[in-house]
Scaffold this motif. Structure first.
Motif, PDB file in Angstrom:
ATOM      1  N   LEU A 219       0.845  -1.192   0.000  1.00  7.62           N
ATOM      2  CA  LEU A 219       0.000   0.000   0.000  1.00  7.62           C
ATOM      3  C   LEU A 219       0.882   1.244   0.000  1.00  7.62           C
ATOM      4  CD1 LEU A 219      -2.836  -0.830   2.562  1.00  7.62           C
ATOM      5  CD2 LEU A 219      -3.136  -0.303   0.127  1.00  7.62           C
ATOM      6  N   LEU A 220       0.582   2.174  -0.891  1.00 12.70           N
ATOM      7  CA  LEU A 220       1.253   3.463  -0.893  1.00 12.70           C
ATOM      8  C   LEU A 220       0.565   4.402   0.085  1.00 12.70           C
ATOM      9  CD1 LEU A 220       1.625   4.001  -4.759  1.00 12.70           C
ATOM     10  CD2 LEU A 220       3.342   3.093  -3.184  1.00 12.70           C
ATOM     11  N   GLY A 221       1.286   5.456   0.470  1.00  9.31           N
ATOM     12  CA  GLY A 221       0.672   6.495   1.268  1.00  9.31           C
ATOM     13  C   GLY A 221      -0.260   7.347   0.422  1.00  9.31           C
ATOM     14  N   THR A 222      -1.014   8.214   1.063  1.00  9.26           N
ATOM     15  CA  THR A 222      -1.977   9.036   0.329  1.00  9.26           C
ATOM     16  C   THR A 222      -1.315  10.072  -0.569  1.00  9.26           C
ATOM     17  OG1 THR A 222      -2.125  10.462   2.279  1.00  9.26           O
ATOM     18  CG2 THR A 222      -3.820   8.750   2.025  1.00  9.26           C
ATOM     19  N   ASP A 223       0.004  10.268  -0.422  1.00  8.27           N
ATOM     20  CA  ASP A 223       0.734  11.175  -1.305  1.00  8.27           C
ATOM     21  C   ASP A 223       1.418  10.445  -2.451  1.00  8.27           C
ATOM     22  OD1 ASP A 223       2.659   9.856   0.105  1.00  8.27           O
ATOM     23  OD2 ASP A 223       3.655  11.634   0.901  1.00  8.27           O
ATOM     24  N   GLY A 224       1.172   9.145  -2.552  1.00 10.92           N
ATOM     25  CA  GLY A 224       1.762   8.364  -3.632  1.00 10.92           C
ATOM     26  C   GLY A 224       3.140   7.823  -3.328  1.00 10.92           C
ATOM     27  N   ARG A 225       3.710   8.198  -2.155  1.00 11.85           N
ATOM     28  CA  ARG A 225       5.023   7.681  -1.762  1.00 11.85           C
ATOM     29  C   ARG A 225       4.845   6.489  -0.824  1.00 11.85           C
ATOM     30  NH1 ARG A 225       8.374  12.388   0.789  1.00 11.85           N
ATOM     31  NH2 ARG A 225       6.425  12.708   1.934  1.00 11.85           N
ATOM     32  N   LYS A 226       5.950   5.897  -0.406  1.00 14.63           N
ATOM     33  CA  LYS A 226       5.898   4.790   0.531  1.00 14.63           C
ATOM     34  C   LYS A 226       5.148   5.214   1.791  1.00 14.63           C
ATOM     35  CE  LYS A 226       8.827   1.632   3.196  1.00 14.63           C
ATOM     36  NZ  LYS A 226      10.217   1.230   3.521  1.00 14.63           N
ATOM     37  N   MET A 227       4.229   4.366   2.260  1.00 16.01           N
ATOM     38  CA  MET A 227       3.467   4.680   3.454  1.00 16.01           C
ATOM     39  C   MET A 227       4.402   4.669   4.655  1.00 16.01           C
ATOM     40  SD  MET A 227      -0.078   2.911   4.816  1.00 16.01           S
ATOM     41  CE  MET A 227      -0.980   3.326   3.320  1.00 16.01           C
ATOM     42  N   SER A 228       4.339   5.731   5.461  1.00 18.87           N
ATOM     43  CA  SER A 228       5.281   5.878   6.565  1.00 18.87           C
ATOM     44  C   SER A 228       4.656   6.665   7.707  1.00 18.87           C
ATOM     45  CB  SER A 228       6.548   6.599   6.074  1.00 18.87           C
ATOM     46  OG  SER A 228       7.374   6.970   7.152  1.00 18.87           O
ATOM     47  N   LYS A 229       5.016   6.269   8.943  1.00 15.38           N
ATOM     48  CA  LYS A 229       4.563   7.015  10.116  1.00 15.38           C
ATOM     49  C   LYS A 229       5.030   8.465  10.054  1.00 15.38           C
ATOM     50  CE  LYS A 229       5.364   2.924  13.042  1.00 15.38           C
ATOM     51  NZ  LYS A 229       6.204   2.422  14.148  1.00 15.38           N
ATOM     52  N   SER A 230       6.267   8.671   9.619  1.00 16.37           N
ATOM     53  CA  SER A 230       6.881   9.990   9.711  1.00 16.37           C
ATOM     54  C   SER A 230       6.449  10.944   8.610  1.00 16.37           C
ATOM     55  CB  SER A 230       8.411   9.853   9.693  1.00 16.37           C
ATOM     56  OG  SER A 230       8.833   9.249   8.485  1.00 16.37           O
ATOM     57  N   ARG A 231       5.850  10.433   7.539  1.00 14.67           N
ATOM     58  CA  ARG A 231       5.487  11.296   6.413  1.00 14.67           C
ATOM     59  C   ARG A 231       4.063  11.834   6.490  1.00 14.67           C
ATOM     60  NH1 ARG A 231       8.256   7.427   1.797  1.00 14.67           N
ATOM     61  NH2 ARG A 231      10.378   8.241   2.007  1.00 14.67           N
TER      62      ARG A 231
END
Length: 358
Positions: A219-231
């Motif tokens: 799953l990607l993050g909502t910004d299209g990048r790798k899903m991450s706690k810090s982003r």
């Protein structure tokens, strides 16, 4: 608990071989789950999110319910691999335990523990470091990537030796199965190397653990990048319905009003479709077909409703757990007592095999 160690699978060369090996392991787990012991875990750096749930948490619960012995590490020392201080660590530890339990991990049979509470586990890292070379650690591609993304001005020894610390995590309880993503396969191979070399040099003490690749899609993050706690691009399991709606409402899409599922050509839209499909337990192409020409607004509405409905019972359980800090600490204390007894027994075996006992 006595664990019968099955023969390790042959080393998987390449992603296709790793997938075939994982399919074989799943068949063996189904046939004899009691012969497997799993070590898995997370760093307490912030709330777990939907990527964690579909990537690892759901699989932990599935395997535990199938009858596999489950050890869950709260890797508090490893918070320091890519940062100089462990900010709000106690708060994050309790939140991580609440996330695990809310997702379905059963503390009556799972062993949940922190690095810092099991000294004998960490002591195993010393003899294990003697079994690998600096060159071998330096070639590890996962360590290279983590160093590149590190928040530290200089690479710490803890970061560089992280794969050996992970070997101690896995081998202290003689785990023979480790659920991993593809990016963790090089770390897993270091653990296999440590186990083999100790067994050959001193005594046949450790199983050579196998890697079990997750079948969950990325799953990607909502910004299209790798899903991450810090982003800030992931829906936390503890997020409210309104917070979820705001985050998904800002998600990146594209200008094509016809919603389809084509991960290569339309990654952002397809990622949202996939998220809705996972929450609904359906094929993403069916979900996309129902939205049709509704455009990004309709897609986001479906995703918001699907996520909030899926997380509703989990959030209710988590709220109850978070309100009972004494219970969360009791779960940790019980797990850490069990882990300490196992680690001390293993350390004694290691010292005996190395002729270090008087």
């Amino acid at each position: 608990m006595e664990i019968t160690t099955p023969e390790p699978a042959p080393v998987a060369a390449g992603p296709d071989a790793a997938e075939r090996q994982s399919r074989d392991l799943e068949e063996r787990i189904a046939a004899d789950p009691g012969s497997f012991r799993i070590l898995t875990g997370d760093r307490p750096t912030g709330p777990l999110h939907l990527g964690h749930y579909f990537g690892t948490l759901a699989n932990r619960v599935r395997l535990q319910r199938a009858g596999v012995a489950l050890f869950v590490l709260v890797a508090d020392y490893q918070v320091l691999t890519d940062r100089d201080v462990a900010d709000r660590l106690g708060e994050h530890v309790e939140a991580l335990v609440a996330d695990q339990l809310a997702a379905g991990v059963d503390p009556s049979t799972a062993t949940i523990f922190r690095h810092s509470a099991v000294p004998a586990l960490n002591q195993l890292m010393l003899p294990f470091l003697s079994l690998v070379s600096i060159a071998e650690l330096g070639r590890n591609p996962t360590v290279k990537e983590e160093i590149a993304a590190s928040r530290q001005a200089a690479v710490s020894g803890l970061m560089f030796t992280y794969p050996v610390h992970q070997a101690a995590d896995i081998l202290f309880c003689k785990a023979n199965l480790v659920p991993v993503g593809r990016d963790q396969l090089p770390h897993q191979e270091i653990t296999r190397t440590v186990a083999r070399r100790f067994n050959e040099r001193y005594a046949p003490l450790f199983p050579v653990p196998d890697a079990l690749l997750s079948a969950a899609p990325l799953l990607l993050g909502t910004d299209g990048r790798k899903m991450s706690k810090s982003r800030g691009n992931a829906v936390a399991l503890s997020a409210t319905a309104d917070e979820t709606a705001r985050l998904i409402g800002r998600a990146v899409t594209d200008t094509d009003r016809n919603i389809g599922y084509a991960p290569e050509a339309r990654p952002e839209v397809s990622n949202l479709v996939l998220l809705a499909a996972l929450c609904q337990g359906r094929d993403p192409r069916e979900v996309a077909g129902e939205i049709g020409s509704g455009g990004a607004a309709a897609l986001k509405r479906v995703v918001i409703e699907s996520v909030n409905e899926f997380l509703r019972p989990l959030r209710a359980r988590r709220a109850d757990l978070a309100a009972d800090r004494a219970y969360l600490r009791e779960v940790l204390a019980d797990g850490e007592a069990r882990a300490t007894a196992i680690a001390e027994a293993t350390l004694t075996e290691v010292r005996t095999a190395m002729s270090m006992t008087l």
